[in-house]
Motif scaffolding. Structure first.
Motif, PDB file in Angstrom:
ATOM      1  N   TRP A  65      65.068  44.825  -0.461  1.00 20.51           N
ATOM      2  CA  TRP A  65      65.031  43.768  -1.641  1.00 20.51           C
ATOM      3  C   TRP A  65      66.241  43.794  -2.641  1.00 20.51           C
ATOM      4  N   SER A  67      67.827  42.130  -6.294  1.00 19.84           N
ATOM      5  CA  SER A  67      67.471  41.144  -7.456  1.00 19.84           C
ATOM      6  C   SER A  67      68.877  40.366  -7.705  1.00 19.84           C
ATOM      7  N   TRP A 102      55.737  38.567  -6.500  1.00 21.03           N
ATOM      8  CA  TRP A 102      56.767  39.230  -6.984  1.00 21.03           C
ATOM      9  C   TRP A 102      57.821  38.391  -7.343  1.00 21.03           C
TER      10      TRP A 102
END
Length: 122
Positions: A65, A67, A102
């Motif tokens: 993941w 950002s 999320w």
């Protein structure tokens, strides 16, 4: 007080140089280093390492993941270079942007089979 300040995802690949080429030539990353069966690519504040593995099952089950500020802009840039038909497993592809528990994200499958999720920070 001690503080963790970053992390570097390690993507698996049977073909490290081909995977590096995808991340650099199609997604705008820059190769940071390459040594034998291990390499690093960088874009903005994100570093990804790519490590050679023997078995395809490893990249097929590797996820990371990342950002992102400006998720829509990154998506539009990459959609011009990568298929947006994620159901077609014959090569690299991206999902559409969607809402998840999320946050807003899209997933990208690289040519090695790694699935990297890009999650909106903004």
């Amino acid at each position: 007080m001690a503080k963790l300040t970053g992390a570097v995802p390690v993507l698996a690949a049977r073909d490290v140089s081909g995977t590096v080429d995808f991340w650099t030539s199609r997604l705008g990353f820059v190769q940071d280093f390459a040594e034998d069966d291990f390499a690093g690519v960088v874009r903005d504040d994100v570093t990804l390492y790519i490590s050679r593995v023997e078995e395809q099952v490893v990249p097929d089950n590797t996820q990371a993941w990342v950002s992102v500020r400006g998720l829509d802009e990154v998506y539009a840039e990459w959609a011009a270079a990568v298929s947006t038909d994620f159901s077609d497993t014959s090569g690299p592809a991206m999902t559409g942007i969607g809402e998840r528990p999320w946050g807003r994200e899209f997933a990208l499958r690289d040519p090695a089979g790694n699935c990297v999720h890009f999650v909106a920070e903004d």
